[in-house]
Scaffold this active site. Sequence first.
Site, PDB file in Angstrom:
ATOM      1  N   ALA A  29     -11.063  -5.097   6.493  1.00  0.00           N
ATOM      2  CA  ALA A  29     -11.234  -5.669   5.157  1.00  0.00           C
ATOM      3  C   ALA A  29      -9.925  -6.347   4.780  1.00  0.00           C
ATOM      4  O   ALA A  29      -8.857  -5.741   4.867  1.00  0.00           O
ATOM      5  CB  ALA A  29     -11.583  -4.578   4.157  1.00  0.00           C
ATOM      6  N   ASP A  72      -6.860   3.082   4.144  1.00  0.00           N
ATOM      7  CA  ASP A  72      -8.051   3.026   4.982  1.00  0.00           C
ATOM      8  C   ASP A  72      -7.977   4.215   5.942  1.00  0.00           C
ATOM      9  O   ASP A  72      -7.247   4.184   6.927  1.00  0.00           O
ATOM     10  CB  ASP A  72      -8.048   1.686   5.733  1.00  0.00           C
ATOM     11  CG  ASP A  72      -9.238   1.502   6.649  1.00  0.00           C
ATOM     12  OD1 ASP A  72      -9.924   2.491   6.965  1.00  0.00           O
ATOM     13  OD2 ASP A  72      -9.476   0.351   7.074  1.00  0.00           O
ATOM     14  N   ASN A 115       0.271   4.427   9.051  1.00  0.00           N
ATOM     15  CA  ASN A 115       1.212   4.470   7.932  1.00  0.00           C
ATOM     16  C   ASN A 115       2.048   5.744   7.948  1.00  0.00           C
ATOM     17  O   ASN A 115       3.270   5.708   7.734  1.00  0.00           O
ATOM     18  CB  ASN A 115       0.473   4.354   6.609  1.00  0.00           C
ATOM     19  CG  ASN A 115      -0.201   3.017   6.405  1.00  0.00           C
ATOM     20  OD1 ASN A 115      -1.279   2.934   5.812  1.00  0.00           O
ATOM     21  ND2 ASN A 115       0.392   1.943   6.893  1.00  0.00           N
ATOM     22  N   CYS A 131       0.847  -1.199   0.000  1.00  0.00           N
ATOM     23  CA  CYS A 131       0.000   0.000   0.000  1.00  0.00           C
ATOM     24  C   CYS A 131       0.881   1.247   0.000  1.00  0.00           C
ATOM     25  O   CYS A 131       0.805   2.071  -0.897  1.00  0.00           O
ATOM     26  CB  CYS A 131      -0.925  -0.021   1.205  1.00  0.00           C
ATOM     27  SG  CYS A 131      -2.143  -1.353   1.168  1.00  0.00           S
ATOM     28  N   SER A 191      -3.217   3.201  -1.726  1.00  0.00           N
ATOM     29  CA  SER A 191      -4.523   2.955  -1.118  1.00  0.00           C
ATOM     30  C   SER A 191      -4.401   3.102   0.390  1.00  0.00           C
ATOM     31  O   SER A 191      -3.404   2.676   0.978  1.00  0.00           O
ATOM     32  CB  SER A 191      -4.990   1.535  -1.482  1.00  0.00           C
ATOM     33  OG  SER A 191      -6.178   1.191  -0.808  1.00  0.00           O
TER      34      SER A 191
END
Length: 279
Positions: free
Chosen positions: A278, A181, A189, A153, A179
Amino acid sequence: MTYADKIFKQNIQNILDNGVFSENARPKYKDGQTANSKYVTGSFVTYDLQKGEFPITTLRPIPIKSAIKELMWIYQDQTSELAILEEKYGVKYWGEWGIGDGTIGQRYGATVKKYNIIGKLLDGLAKNPWNRRNIINLWQYEDFEETEGLLPCAFQTMFDVRREQDGQIYLDATLIQRSNDMLVAHHINAMQYVALQMMIAKHFSWKVGKFFYFVNNLHIYDNQFEQANELVKRTASDKEPRLVLNVPDGTNFFDIKPEDFELVDYEPVKPQLKFDLAI
């Protein structure tokens, strides 16, 4: 309200008001249902670490220490073996992305090791810190074809230095993420790569400068809207949290440990919110 809290609320509201829904999404919830999301594209923010602008929200507790341990698993241990992450660091949430052989595939740390990414980065910065080619790139198609596994990601980081009027060299970092969340992983991150930036700066006895954060697809999953609205309504802490790396200048990158990091003045709002991930 901190700068990070302001940005967090703005991003959430922007997704809720202006986002569009995904179609044919890859991720699944644990019950097997497709995990669609509402998203916006092209999110960018600058954090001036020199001024104490750290990308961590106070609107809910964020597991920063676990995030830093995960970072070290990737860039110091340079492996994708889950046993090392779980036994050495006590971090267990990556198990959901295991591919059945005790690893997450030829990804992340395994990619770092295969291409000697950190070694080349540190060598390049040592030889010429003003070179505009000091880059980490985990997006390696050869690795994707070699094994299954979640594609990175946060996949590219670029480093630049600048000498300010005080004569000091400051290290800036730009993180590019395909990407993210927004509610669960955004600050995890960001703070991971701020920690990486700090480790590299310490290695060279530089100061930490600015952190630039670009996310291509910033999303809220379709089972998170209640939590999103709760976060927008919350009153942020009046504290200004910051991350401190308590090692001397010139400390070798590979000698820095998770416990060398200290999160100061971090008093997040509680209770914690629950999220179904997810996968």
